[in-house]
Motif scaffolding. Structure first.
Motif, PDB file in Angstrom:
ATOM      1  N   LEU A  18      10.559  27.202  15.425  1.00 46.46           N
ATOM      2  CA  LEU A  18      11.042  27.030  16.795  1.00 46.46           C
ATOM      3  C   LEU A  18      10.027  27.515  17.831  1.00 46.46           C
ATOM      4  N   ILE A  19       9.337  28.609  17.525  1.00 46.35           N
ATOM      5  CA  ILE A  19       8.311  29.106  18.445  1.00 46.35           C
ATOM      6  C   ILE A  19       7.169  28.106  18.553  1.00 46.35           C
ATOM      7  N   ILE A  20       6.735  27.561  17.433  1.00 41.27           N
ATOM      8  CA  ILE A  20       5.658  26.565  17.448  1.00 41.27           C
ATOM      9  C   ILE A  20       6.098  25.316  18.205  1.00 41.27           C
ATOM     10  N   LEU A  21       7.334  24.866  17.979  1.00 44.20           N
ATOM     11  CA  LEU A  21       7.852  23.696  18.689  1.00 44.20           C
ATOM     12  C   LEU A  21       7.964  23.959  20.190  1.00 44.20           C
ATOM     13  N   ALA A  22       8.339  25.168  20.570  1.00 50.50           N
ATOM     14  CA  ALA A  22       8.435  25.502  21.991  1.00 50.50           C
ATOM     15  C   ALA A  22       7.058  25.497  22.649  1.00 50.50           C
ATOM     16  N   ILE A  23       6.047  26.004  21.962  1.00 53.37           N
ATOM     17  CA  ILE A  23       4.691  26.003  22.513  1.00 53.37           C
ATOM     18  C   ILE A  23       4.180  24.576  22.671  1.00 53.37           C
ATOM     19  N   ILE A  24       4.408  23.749  21.661  1.00 54.31           N
ATOM     20  CA  ILE A  24       3.977  22.347  21.731  1.00 54.31           C
ATOM     21  C   ILE A  24       4.710  21.632  22.876  1.00 54.31           C
ATOM     22  N   SER A  25       6.007  21.892  23.012  1.00 45.66           N
ATOM     23  CA  SER A  25       6.789  21.269  24.086  1.00 45.66           C
ATOM     24  C   SER A  25       6.307  21.719  25.453  1.00 45.66           C
ATOM     25  N   LEU A  26       5.973  22.986  25.581  1.00 40.92           N
ATOM     26  CA  LEU A  26       5.466  23.507  26.845  1.00 40.92           C
ATOM     27  C   LEU A  26       4.147  22.839  27.228  1.00 40.92           C
ATOM     28  N   SER A  50      11.529  18.684  31.892  1.00 35.71           N
ATOM     29  CA  SER A  50      10.791  17.947  30.871  1.00 35.71           C
ATOM     30  C   SER A  50      10.528  18.821  29.645  1.00 35.71           C
ATOM     31  N   PHE A  51      10.335  20.122  29.844  1.00 34.20           N
ATOM     32  CA  PHE A  51      10.160  21.034  28.708  1.00 34.20           C
ATOM     33  C   PHE A  51      11.386  21.006  27.814  1.00 34.20           C
ATOM     34  N   PHE A  52      12.573  21.140  28.406  1.00 34.24           N
ATOM     35  CA  PHE A  52      13.781  21.161  27.590  1.00 34.24           C
ATOM     36  C   PHE A  52      14.068  19.818  26.933  1.00 34.24           C
ATOM     37  N   VAL A  53      13.797  18.733  27.614  1.00 35.44           N
ATOM     38  CA  VAL A  53      14.004  17.410  27.009  1.00 35.44           C
ATOM     39  C   VAL A  53      13.075  17.226  25.816  1.00 35.44           C
ATOM     40  N   ILE A  54      11.816  17.546  25.993  1.00 35.62           N
ATOM     41  CA  ILE A  54      10.851  17.399  24.901  1.00 35.62           C
ATOM     42  C   ILE A  54      11.192  18.348  23.759  1.00 35.62           C
ATOM     43  N   LEU A  55      11.581  19.586  24.079  1.00 32.18           N
ATOM     44  CA  LEU A  55      11.953  20.556  23.040  1.00 32.18           C
ATOM     45  C   LEU A  55      13.143  20.059  22.226  1.00 32.18           C
ATOM     46  N   VAL A  56      14.162  19.542  22.892  1.00 35.48           N
ATOM     47  CA  VAL A  56      15.341  19.055  22.169  1.00 35.48           C
ATOM     48  C   VAL A  56      14.981  17.862  21.285  1.00 35.48           C
ATOM     49  N   LEU A  57      14.194  16.932  21.818  1.00 36.62           N
ATOM     50  CA  LEU A  57      13.825  15.754  21.034  1.00 36.62           C
ATOM     51  C   LEU A  57      12.985  16.123  19.805  1.00 36.62           C
ATOM     52  N   ILE A  58      11.981  16.949  19.997  1.00 34.29           N
ATOM     53  CA  ILE A  58      11.114  17.326  18.872  1.00 34.29           C
ATOM     54  C   ILE A  58      11.876  18.192  17.869  1.00 34.29           C
ATOM     55  N   THR A  60      15.119  18.356  17.273  1.00 33.11           N
ATOM     56  CA  THR A  60      16.100  17.549  16.545  1.00 33.11           C
ATOM     57  C   THR A  60      15.423  16.725  15.465  1.00 33.11           C
ATOM     58  N   THR A  61      14.283  16.163  15.800  1.00 31.23           N
ATOM     59  CA  THR A  61      13.568  15.352  14.819  1.00 31.23           C
ATOM     60  C   THR A  61      13.060  16.198  13.658  1.00 31.23           C
ATOM     61  N   VAL A  62      12.405  17.311  13.975  1.00 29.21           N
ATOM     62  CA  VAL A  62      11.751  18.119  12.934  1.00 29.21           C
ATOM     63  C   VAL A  62      12.757  18.926  12.117  1.00 29.21           C
ATOM     64  N   LEU A  63      13.769  19.475  12.764  1.00 30.77           N
ATOM     65  CA  LEU A  63      14.674  20.388  12.068  1.00 30.77           C
ATOM     66  C   LEU A  63      15.936  19.730  11.531  1.00 30.77           C
ATOM     67  N   ALA A  64      16.275  18.518  11.975  1.00 29.80           N
ATOM     68  CA  ALA A  64      17.515  17.899  11.511  1.00 29.80           C
ATOM     69  C   ALA A  64      17.303  16.523  10.881  1.00 29.80           C
ATOM     70  N   ILE A  65      16.651  15.620  11.584  1.00 33.24           N
ATOM     71  CA  ILE A  65      16.575  14.239  11.112  1.00 33.24           C
ATOM     72  C   ILE A  65      15.673  14.108   9.892  1.00 33.24           C
ATOM     73  N   VAL A  66      14.476  14.663   9.954  1.00 30.56           N
ATOM     74  CA  VAL A  66      13.542  14.532   8.828  1.00 30.56           C
ATOM     75  C   VAL A  66      14.087  15.194   7.557  1.00 30.56           C
ATOM     76  N   PRO A  67      14.619  16.435   7.616  1.00 32.80           N
ATOM     77  CA  PRO A  67      15.202  16.998   6.391  1.00 32.80           C
ATOM     78  C   PRO A  67      16.405  16.198   5.869  1.00 32.80           C
ATOM     79  N   ALA A  68      17.210  15.641   6.769  1.00 32.30           N
ATOM     80  CA  ALA A  68      18.358  14.838   6.327  1.00 32.30           C
ATOM     81  C   ALA A  68      17.904  13.569   5.615  1.00 32.30           C
ATOM     82  N   ILE A  69      16.864  12.921   6.146  1.00 31.41           N
ATOM     83  CA  ILE A  69      16.331  11.721   5.492  1.00 31.41           C
ATOM     84  C   ILE A  69      15.737  12.080   4.132  1.00 31.41           C
ATOM     85  N   ASN A  70      15.002  13.187   4.065  1.00 34.51           N
ATOM     86  CA  ASN A  70      14.435  13.618   2.784  1.00 34.51           C
ATOM     87  C   ASN A  70      15.531  13.899   1.765  1.00 34.51           C
TER      88      ASN A  70
END
Length: 79
Positions: A18-26, A50-58, A60-70
């Motif tokens: 989450l910290i890495i994702l927050a830095i990337i989003s920032l 825009s920070f919060f929108v990007i953080l939520v999108l990234i 959700t993708t990294v922590l929920a969608i990709v593991p669910a697909i795997n």
């Protein structure tokens, strides 16, 4: 008498992600806002939005969608 040990809300690995994702989003939000609008009077509000929108999108993708697909693919493949 022992006190029950508290379980941390987030595991250290998840917290690190989450910290890495927050830095990337920032960084992405900063680059997007500065490139698109420059520094204007309402820069800070747009930057936070825009920070919060990007953080939520990234996140959700990294922590929920990709593991669910795997998980679904592993189940379908019989692993």
């Amino acid at each position: 008498m022992k006190k029950p040990s508290k379980k941390p809300f987030l595991q250290p690995q998840t917290k690190r992600k989450l910290i890495i994702l927050a830095i990337i989003s920032l960084l992405l939000a900063s680059a997007l806002e500065l490139y698109t609008f420059g520094i204007a009077s309402d820069f800070f509000i747009r930057w936070i939005r825009s920070f919060f929108v990007i953080l939520v999108l990234i996140s959700t993708t990294v922590l929920a969608i990709v593991p669910a697909i795997n998980y679904a693919v592993d189940k379908a493949a019989g692993k």
